[in-house]
Every structure is written in structure tokens, then in C-alpha cells.
Design a protein around this motif. Structure first.
Motif, PDB file in Angstrom:
ATOM      1  N   GLU A 227       1.829  11.946  34.541  1.00 55.23           N
ATOM      2  CA  GLU A 227       1.266  13.299  34.515  1.00 55.23           C
ATOM      3  C   GLU A 227       1.523  13.969  33.170  1.00 55.23           C
ATOM      4  O   GLU A 227       0.633  14.614  32.595  1.00 55.23           O
ATOM      5  N   ALA A 228       2.735  13.786  32.632  1.00 50.79           N
ATOM      6  CA  ALA A 228       3.073  14.411  31.351  1.00 50.79           C
ATOM      7  C   ALA A 228       2.240  13.829  30.211  1.00 50.79           C
ATOM      8  O   ALA A 228       1.801  14.564  29.315  1.00 50.79           O
ATOM      9  N   LEU A 229       2.007  12.509  30.225  1.00 55.59           N
ATOM     10  CA  LEU A 229       1.221  11.895  29.155  1.00 55.59           C
ATOM     11  C   LEU A 229      -0.245  12.319  29.225  1.00 55.59           C
ATOM     12  O   LEU A 229      -0.898  12.469  28.180  1.00 55.59           O
ATOM     13  N   GLN A 230      -0.765  12.523  30.423  1.00 61.11           N
ATOM     14  CA  GLN A 230      -2.134  13.024  30.517  1.00 61.11           C
ATOM     15  C   GLN A 230      -2.257  14.386  29.840  1.00 61.11           C
ATOM     16  O   GLN A 230      -3.203  14.637  29.079  1.00 61.11           O
ATOM     17  N   ASP A 231      -1.300  15.257  30.115  1.00 63.08           N
ATOM     18  CA  ASP A 231      -1.321  16.584  29.487  1.00 63.08           C
ATOM     19  C   ASP A 231      -1.075  16.482  27.988  1.00 63.08           C
ATOM     20  O   ASP A 231      -1.736  17.157  27.188  1.00 63.08           O
ATOM     21  N   HIS A 232      -0.136  15.639  27.598  1.00 62.64           N
ATOM     22  CA  HIS A 232       0.245  15.515  26.193  1.00 62.64           C
ATOM     23  C   HIS A 232      -0.890  14.944  25.341  1.00 62.64           C
ATOM     24  O   HIS A 232      -1.118  15.398  24.205  1.00 62.64           O
ATOM     25  N   LEU A 233      -1.606  13.970  25.888  1.00 60.93           N
ATOM     26  CA  LEU A 233      -2.682  13.320  25.132  1.00 60.93           C
ATOM     27  C   LEU A 233      -4.043  13.968  25.367  1.00 60.93           C
ATOM     28  O   LEU A 233      -4.988  13.715  24.609  1.00 60.93           O
TER      29      LEU A 233
ATOM     30  N   LEU B 111       8.640   2.035  43.270  1.00 64.46           N
ATOM     31  CA  LEU B 111       9.946   2.228  42.663  1.00 64.46           C
ATOM     32  C   LEU B 111       9.850   2.989  41.349  1.00 64.46           C
ATOM     33  O   LEU B 111      10.611   3.932  41.108  1.00 64.46           O
ATOM     34  N   CYS B 112       8.915   2.582  40.490  1.00 67.55           N
ATOM     35  CA  CYS B 112       8.760   3.308  39.228  1.00 67.55           C
ATOM     36  C   CYS B 112       8.376   4.760  39.475  1.00 67.55           C
ATOM     37  O   CYS B 112       8.846   5.662  38.767  1.00 67.55           O
ATOM     38  N   ALA B 113       7.525   4.999  40.464  1.00 69.42           N
ATOM     39  CA  ALA B 113       7.127   6.372  40.766  1.00 69.42           C
ATOM     40  C   ALA B 113       8.332   7.210  41.165  1.00 69.42           C
ATOM     41  O   ALA B 113       8.521   8.333  40.694  1.00 69.42           O
ATOM     42  N   VAL B 114       9.173   6.662  42.044  1.00 69.58           N
ATOM     43  CA  VAL B 114      10.359   7.384  42.500  1.00 69.58           C
ATOM     44  C   VAL B 114      11.310   7.651  41.339  1.00 69.58           C
ATOM     45  O   VAL B 114      11.927   8.723  41.240  1.00 69.58           O
ATOM     46  N   MET B 115      11.424   6.697  40.425  1.00 65.69           N
ATOM     47  CA  MET B 115      12.346   6.823  39.306  1.00 65.69           C
ATOM     48  C   MET B 115      11.803   7.678  38.169  1.00 65.69           C
ATOM     49  O   MET B 115      12.474   7.900  37.175  1.00 65.69           O
ATOM     50  N   GLY B 116      10.554   8.142  38.278  1.00 58.49           N
ATOM     51  CA  GLY B 116      10.012   9.034  37.258  1.00 58.49           C
ATOM     52  C   GLY B 116       8.658   8.641  36.724  1.00 58.49           C
ATOM     53  O   GLY B 116       8.106   9.323  35.854  1.00 58.49           O
TER      54      GLY B 116
END
Length: 281
Positions: free
Chosen positions: A118-124, A107-112
Motif C-alpha cells: 500500500e505504501a509503495l503504491q502511494d509513494h510511486l 505470512l508476508c502480509a501479516v508481517m507487513g
């Protein structure tokens, strides 16, 4: 055929015994450990909280910590290791002051959740289970946190940050690294991972107001209970995520991201799902 170390094959030499804690550290930990062990009729039942105790010392369960637990409980290090490696809350390598876990279950995956992770991996600039260079944040994907009403959910040291977006999650980790005050959506205030581990070992949280702030399930999770009791909630007008309410209507109360879900392939004209065949075609 025999192999040699030059061929890159380990000879399987046994590890040296784990070094002991310094005398003052061991004496302090033993006092705490005896208090924990006294709570249980069978001393080996104290292993889980003892592992949290040694984790609170170094931020992860070291070989020294495992040997300490084994010595006090009359267990082998193999028995302690079997438990320490079974539960994901015990870290086996150095980690950050803040464990940032992004739920990537269905559910969390579907909701974002997948997009956030993925964004936090790139950001950090780190991968799953890795820690930022400043030692502040360890990022990981985690399984269901039983907070599906508030998906997508991010947890920091096991405290809830509900209804997250990519932008809010980036802002969250930036604040953690900058040392800014960060307040969970619900529950107790944040503390470091070491402090959290000590609380999980069963010692009181002595911070002012922390116990009272612990709370319980959030409003979205309790709606069914309220209805079962015959309570009725006031009517709410919920506006799309990121949208603005008309001037003659009050702001929306977002109890759950399910009230205002993100656009999907079926509802987003910019990302159509493709042609759908009629039944029988």
C-alpha cells in the motif's frame, strides 16, 4: 436488435496479422532460438524459454513475439498465447526495467507485506501492475516466493530483498529509479528485466562474479538442516526490531524477521485488540 459501433459495442473484427521483427532482429533471434530448440528432443518443449527470449527483446511478450515462437515451433498462435497467458512471469504489456514484487501472501502480509504494498503504491503513484512514468519500476503484488523465513519479502527481477519494512522498501525503489547500485539480500546482482529474461531463456550470465554470487537458501532456511547434521549454532541475543542492544552486548544478528516480529494488536498497547471474553461468558 442489432448494435452499432456508436453504441459502444465491438463488432469483433479480427486483428490484423502481427508485424514481423525487422530483418536484423529476426535473424539474431532466430540464431538464439535455434540454439534453444536444439536442447530438446521435441521442439515444442522449447516454448517456455523461447517466450523468455522474445521477452528479453521488448520487455514483454508481444504479438510479434508470439508469432515468432509459433513460426519456429510449428504451433498456432492460439497454442502460444495459451502458454504465455498461463504463466505470470510473462508480461503482456510494456513494463519497467525493474519488476518490484511485494509478497502479499498470508505470512508476508501479516508481517507487513500489505502495508509495504500500500505504501509503495502511494509513494510511486501507481497501482498494481502499473509502471512509473520514467519506465523504471513496475509494481505488483505477488504470491508466495518460498522465502517465508525472511518475511516480509520484496523481489526485484526475481532477486530477494528480505526482511523489508515500509521505509526500506521506499528507499529501495528510490534507488532503483535514481540508478544507484542496489544489492539483493542474497543471490546474484541485479540486472534489468530484459537481461533477466535472457538468462531465464537459458543463456549464460556473463557478468563478472554473478554466477558465484547466486548462492542458495539463506541462513534462516538452513537452520533445520544444520541441526539435522548435528551442527550447533552459537547462542544469539536478539533485540526488538529498531531497538538498540545494551552496550555490553554485541549487535543482534537478524537471520529472520521472525526473530524480532513487529508489534501486533495483542502486544501493542496503542492498538489493542479489544476486550477478550473469558471462556464460558
Amino acid at each position: 436488435m442489432t448494435t452499432t459501433p456508436s453504441e459502444g459495442v465491438s463488432l469483433g473484427m479480427p486483428q490484423l496479422p502481427a508485424p514481423d521483427y525487422p530483418d536484423d532482429v529476426r535473424a539474431r533471434l532466430e540464431g538464439d532460438a535455434r540454439e534453444i530448440i536444439a536442447r530438446y528432443p521435441d521442439s515444442r518443449s522449447a516454448l517456455l524459454p523461447l517466450l523468455h527470449l522474445v521477452q528479453s527483446e521488448e520487455g514483454h511478450v508481444t504479438r510479434t513475439g508470439q508469432q515468432f515462437c509459433a513460426d519456429l515451433l510449428g504451433l498456432t498462435t492460439a497454442e502460444v498465447t495459451a502458454v504465455a497467458t498461463f504463466y505470470s512471469m510473462y508480461r503482456r504489456k510494456p513494463s519497467g526495467d525493474y519488476q518490484v514484487g511485494v509478497c502479499t501472501n498470508t505470512l508476508c502480509a501479516v508481517m507487513g507485506g500489505d502495508a509495504i504494498f500500500e505504501a509503495l503504491q502511494d509513494h510511486l503513484g501507481v497501482g498494481n501492475g502499473e509502471t512509473t512514468d520514467d519506465g523504471k519500476v513496475t509494481l505488483e503484488h505477488i504470491e508466495c516466493n518460498a522465502a517465508c523465513d525472511f518475511a516480509p519479502v520484496v523481489m526485484v527481477n526475481w532477486e530477494f530483498f528480505d526482511n523489508q519494512t515500509v521505509a526500506s522498501a521506499k528507499h529501495l525503489v528510490d534507488d532503483l529509479r535514481a540508478g544507484a547500485q542496489v544489492d539483493p539480500t542474497r543471490g546474484a546482482p541485479l540486472c534489468t528485466f530484459k537481461d533477466t529474461a535472457r538468462i531465464l531463456a537459458g543463456f549464460p550470465d556473463e557478468r563478472d562474479g554473478a554466477v558465484e554470487a547466486g548462492g542458495s537458501a539463506g541462513p534462516a532456511s538452513l537452520i533445520g538442516l544444520r541441526l539435522a547434521r548435528g551442527e550447533t549454532a552459537p547462542a544469539r541475543v536478539v533485540h526488538p526490531r529498531g531497538g538498540e542492544a545494551p552496550k555490553d552486548q554485541p549487535p543482534a544478528e537478524h537471520l529472520s524477521s521472525h526473530d524480532a516480529p513487529q508489534e501486533t494488536s495483542a502486544s501493542d498497547p496503542a492498538h489493542p485488540a479489544g476486550p477478550v471474553a473469558e471462556e464460558g461468558e
